[in-house]
Structures are given as structure tokens and as C-alpha cells.
Design an enzyme around this catalytic site. Structure first.
Site, PDB file in Angstrom:
ATOM      1  N   CYS A  42      11.289  56.016  51.104  1.00 33.82           N
ATOM      2  CA  CYS A  42      10.883  55.183  52.242  1.00 33.82           C
ATOM      3  C   CYS A  42      11.590  55.579  53.534  1.00 33.82           C
ATOM      4  CB  CYS A  42      11.163  53.709  51.926  1.00 33.82           C
ATOM      5  SG  CYS A  42      10.232  53.085  50.509  1.00 33.82           S
ATOM      6  N   GLU A 180      -8.934  55.679  59.977  1.00 36.55           N
ATOM      7  CA  GLU A 180      -9.045  54.825  58.792  1.00 36.55           C
ATOM      8  C   GLU A 180     -10.492  54.808  58.323  1.00 36.55           C
ATOM      9  OE1 GLU A 180      -8.904  52.757  55.734  1.00 36.55           O
ATOM     10  OE2 GLU A 180      -6.942  52.931  56.713  1.00 36.55           O
TER      11      GLU A 180
END
Length: 556
Positions: A42, A180
Site C-alpha cells: 500500500c 473508468e
């Protein structure tokens, strides 16, 4: 006991560490085909953006550390090519020496993680196309930026990695467009919260293309197939449903899939989500073989149904459980809420539990509220956050929460996680003795207000209507009274379609002008005065009155 573990990132090393704590005599060996182990995936985008200076900060533990501290032997660049569950052996290829050998186990833990989903796109294997998954991929992206000084980049996908890379590429002065495939950004958010976030990003000048599918990558440009364009995309030229964008590099953030081929070949059962099926002790269908981390299927704490949530926090938990159980322990996995949080410039976006769409799909009769409150008083520079909460009307329990805000979002989402985990009802939120001091919160915290709003809606005849439902209601032509309870100046600037302006201070004296039997909606800027207007109307015989959830600000 000889314990073999496949995979040396979060789940595998957690399993090894817990197994060692339980059993100091066991032989524990981890095989991993990668070079790096136990790294913070992360944190990789922030290394690329320069916020973390050295990659070594994300890889603090090496095989020597594990051998010295835990007496765990980690062998990197060793690829397991076969699991023989009948003879309890692994066939392993030493990639350093190009040699193959066999090792035996009493207990085996599969922690093979996940691999990036690679769409079938022409040019996807080009040198300027990257999938951020491990330390080496982060180094490749970082080196490409330093050596090639790209001016334009395209990011495909608006999940955690996509948005974190957006921020960090912009930090490198790269002109970024994020695309997207779906009709909304941020898959962890409902449509309304997604639109709210998108509007904020548009105001920051972020280029977003929705309903766009990557079809081709070549040299310094990409080709997209598009369906529709929104306001943020009007400067893009469409030719026969396709767009060409200048792009010196492409970041594919299209999600991951569980790495299960090795397990399937061994006869390990796969669940309905496509990940390895385990029980709450991480046991697979095969004796003495366990699995954990991003390769396994878990289940929802709320519904009990299978789910696939490849998160670092879940990987660590399931790894610890596997390590405990194989050495005689009895820890059980209790399910997850799919809690997620990410930073995006000065914004924080978080979610936990079921979304509104998921709750409806599961058959819950839900109450939704949108609460806009500052994290602390304005005199301490408090900034507003929007909290969307979903509750079950029948049990009065909270099902899910989504928050878009600035400071203090992490604190509030963790409070909601705890409340959902232990089955709190909406009326209990008001009674929480939360920490208060002006530098940290308001006297009635946003968590308190969320509980009060939901409790009023479910138990005290103070129903809410969402912006989406109000818009649909107006468009249907059904008769409705919409009362804007703000001052005239605010109303003239912008209002809900079809609304009339009756300021809260004048509502009582104009009561006779309203139709008592007509469906009525009140609203203010954020919801509080709209609720006060709703109370006045209800107390004066107008019985079918809704307050607009989140007020005009969220509606707009």
C-alpha cells in the site's frame, strides 16, 4: 513438525510468525518466487511520488531478519511448481540455479496472493505500460519516470491504486487522465457519493473519462472506446465513438484476481468468488493444507455470504489464523466488512459494510441518510465531511457507511466499523461517550448526528428522501410541495427544481398557504433547518413530510 508456506508477503510471513510463537520446535520454511518479501504494497504509490524517499522503508524485513528473529527460513527466487497432497510434497524450482527439487511437509500454507487482471488490449505488453503490484514493479515505474520524464499519462481504473497513483503522478508534474469503464468512479462508493467525489475532483482540474474502455496502446498514445461524456470531458474530441489521448505511460489499475492455479492443480476447492475456499480456520478441502491472504475467499460479517476482499489488513489476519491453527490453536475468522480508506490530495475517502446498492440487493428494508458536518469547530479550521449511512429499518442496525471528507475521516470510519461489528442500533450512537475537545471534534460529533438522523427517520416519524429519489419524483410529474427553508438570497442563487422559498423564520405564518394532503419535501443547505421545518409542518397537521437528506448542498 515441518511447515511449508508458499508466499512471503503479508499473509505468509504472518502465518510463519504466529506458528513460531506457538511452536518453537517446528521447522518452518517459506518459498517465494519474488525477490522481495514482507513489503508494504500500500505504500508503493508514495515511493513513486517521492513522498517516501527510499524503497527500503517499505521492505524493512529481509530473509536474514526472519531467520535471526523467528528461526524461519525464507527462500526467495524459489518457485513452487507442484503440490502433491497425497505424498505431502512440493516440487520447487530454484530460479537462481535453475534446479528443481522436492520438499516434504506436515502442514502446508498456501499464501500465493493475487495477480493483476490483464485485459485483452493491443499493446498491453509495451514497455511503457505498468501494473503496480510489487516492489520491482514500483521500481520500474519510478525508474521510467526518472529516465524518460513523461509529460502525459493515462491511469486505467478508479480503485485505491488508481487514485493513489493519480496523486503521485501529478506530484511528479505529469499531466494525467484517469479512465473508468463503469458509469461511476470509485467502485467502493454508491452512485451519489461517487458523483459527489467526482465533482470535487473536477473542481481540482482532474481529467476523468467514464464509460471508457481502453482498446489500443501504441507509442505515445492510447485509444479508447467511449459511450458518453460528462462535463469534465467536453474538451475531448470523439471520432466515431473513439478517443485518442496522448500518453507517454499507462498505469493499469484494473484490479486483481486470486493466484490459484497451483492450488487448483493440486485439487484445492475454489469458492463461488473464484478464490480458494476455506473454513473459518483457513482449512481447505484437503487435509493439512491451509490457505490465507489475497488468494482466499472470505465472507461478509453482515450477510455471512462469501466475498473476495484482497486487502492487506485481511491478509495479515487470515495469515495469523492459519499460523495459529496449524500449531494447535483455535482462532476463528469472524468475517469482514470490506473496510477501505484512501488518501487523494487533501481528501480522505472511506467505506465500510454494505453499500446502499448491496443492501437493496440483499433484500434489506433500508433507511439512508447523508450527514454533512465539520470534523471540528470552524474556529479550529474544521472542514466538512459527508457521511452516508445505511441502516436496516427492521433491526435498526447500521449496515454500512461511506465518508468523503478531509481530516478526521479515519477516526469516524473506525468508530462505525466497531459499531457495525458489535451490532449497534441507530439510537445507541447518540449515547456514545466520544472524546471531545475543540482541536479534535465538535460537542456533538458527526457520529452522534448520524445516529440522531437515522433514529429520527426510523423511530420518530421524521422520514428522509434522497436527492436521487426526489429528482425521480419531480420528473415523474407527481404532485409534490417542495419547500426551501433557506433565506431568500440562498434560494435565488440555486434551488431544487420546483421548490418554493418559505424561509424557516416565516414558515409558521404562511402555514395556511400549504396543501395539507400533498406530499411535501423540506430542505435547507445541509439538513438541520430542513428538519426543523419538517417538525413545524408535522406539528401543524401536514403529515406526509420528508426532509431532503444532505440538503441542497448534497443535492447540488
Amino acid at each position: 513438525m515441518r511447515i511449508l508456506i508458499i508466499g512471503a508477503v503479508a499473509a505468509g510471513t504472518s502465518a510463519a510468525a504466529k506458528a513460531r510463537r506457538n511452536n518453537d520446535k517446528a521447522e518452518i520454511v517459506i518459498y517465494d518466487k519474488d525477490i522481495d518479501i514482507s513489503y508494504s504494497a500500500c505504500g508503493l504509490p508514495y515511493y513513486i511520488g517521492g513522498e517516501i524517499e527510499g524503497i527500503d522503508e517499505l521492505t524493512p524485513r529481509n530473509p536474514e531478519f526472519f531467520l535471526k528473529k523467528y528461526n524461519v527460513d525464507i527462500k526467495t527466487k524459489h518457485k513452487v511448481v507442484k503440490i502433491d497432497h497425497l505424498n505431502k510434497t512440493l516440487t520447487i524450482k530454484n530460479m537462481n540455479l535453475n534446479e528443481v527439487f522436492v520438499d516434504n511437509f506436515d502442514k502446508l500454507v498456501i499464501a500465493t496472493g493475487a495477480t493483476p487482471f490483464i485485459p485483452d488490449v493491443e499493446g498491453i505488453q509495451s514497455d511503457n505500460v505498468f501494473f503496480l503490484r510489487n516492489v520491482q514493479s514500483a521500481k520500474s515505474i519510478h525508474n521510467f519516470i526518472q529516465n524518460n520524464k513523461p509529460k502525459n499519462a493515462v491511469i486505467v481504473g478508479t480503485g485505491f491504486i488508481g487514485f493513489e497513483m493519480l496523486e503521485n503522478l501529478i506530484a511528479e508534474d505529469i499531466n494525467v487522465t484517469i479512465i473508468e469503464q463503469q458509469n461511476k468512479i470509485a467502485p467502493n462508493l454508491d452512485q451519489d457519493m461517487s458523483r459527489f467525489l467526482e465533482n470535487i475532483l473536477m473542481q481540482k482540474g482532474i481529467k476523468i473519462l467514464k464509460e471508457a474502455t481502453l482498446t489500443k496502446i501504441e507509442n505515445d498514445k492510447v485509444t479508447l472506446k467511449v459511450d458518453t461524456l460528462t462535463k469534465s470531458e467536453q474538451d475531448v474530441n470523439i471520432i466515431e465513438g473513439e478517443i485518442e489521448l496522448q500518453s507517454d505511460m499507462v498505469i493499469m489499475a484494473t484490479g486483481v484476481k486470486p493466484n490459484i492455479n497451483l492450488a487448483i492443480e493440486a485439487g484445492v476447492e475454489v469458492g463461488v468468488t473464484g478464490a480458494i475456499k476455506v473454513d473459518n480456520h483457513m482449512q481447505t478441502n484437503l487435509p493439512d493444507i491451509y490457505a490465507c491472504g489475497d488468494c482466499i475467499e472470505t465472507f461478509s460479517l453482515i450477510t455471512g455470504k462469501p466475498s473476495y476482499k484482497p486487502l492487506g489488513s485481511t491478509a495479515n489476519k487470515t495469515g495469523r489464523i492459519a499460523g495459529d491453527v496449524i500449531t494447535g490453536g483455535n482462532i476463528k475468522y469472524k468475517g469482514n466488512l470490506g473496510t477501505g480508506i484512501f488518501k487523494l490530495f487533501d481528501l480522505t475517502v472511506a467505506n465500510t459494510g454494505l453499500s446502499e446498492a448491496e443492501a437493496i440487493k440483499e433484500g434489506f428494508d433500508i433507511q439512508v441518510c447523508h450527514n454533512i458536518k465539520p470534523d471540528k469547530p470552524s474556529y479550529f479550521k474544521g472542514k466538512e465531511m459527508v457521511i452516508k449511512a445505511i441502516a436496516d429499518k427492521k433491526t435498526e442496525k447500521i449496515l454500512g457507511v461511506q465518508i468523503v471528507g478531509y481530516d478526521g475521516v479515519d477516526k469516524r470510519i473506525d468508530v462505525f466499523v466497531t459499531l457495525i461489528t458489535y451490532g449497534a442500533k441507530v439510537d445507541e450512537l447518540f449515547h456514545l461517550d466520544l472524546a471531545y475537545a475543540p482541536p479534535f471534534s465538535t460537542t456533538k460529533d458527526p457520529v452522534h448526528y448520524t445516529g440522531m438522523i437515522l433514529d429520527n427517520a426510523i423511530n420518530n416519524n421524521r422520514p428522509l428522501i434522497t436527492s436521487t429519489k426526489l429528482k425521480t419524483l419531480v420528473q415523474s410529474g407527481k404532485k409534490v410541495q417542495i419547500i426551501d427553508a433557506r433565506v431568500n438570497k440562498q434560494f435565488e442563487k440555486s434551488c431544487v427544481d420546483g421548490a418554493v422559498n418559505i424561509p424557516h423564520s416565516k414558515l409558521r405564518e404562511t402555514m395556511n398557504s400549504l396543501e395539507k394532503d400533498t406530499l411535501t419535501v423540506t430542505y435547507c443547505n445541509k439538513g438541520v433547518t430542513g428538519n426543523a421545518a419538517q417538525n413545524i409542518l408535522l406539528n401543524n397537521g401536514i403529515t406526509n413530510v420528508y426532509n431532503l437528506s444532505g440538503g441542497h448542498k448534497f443535492y447540488k
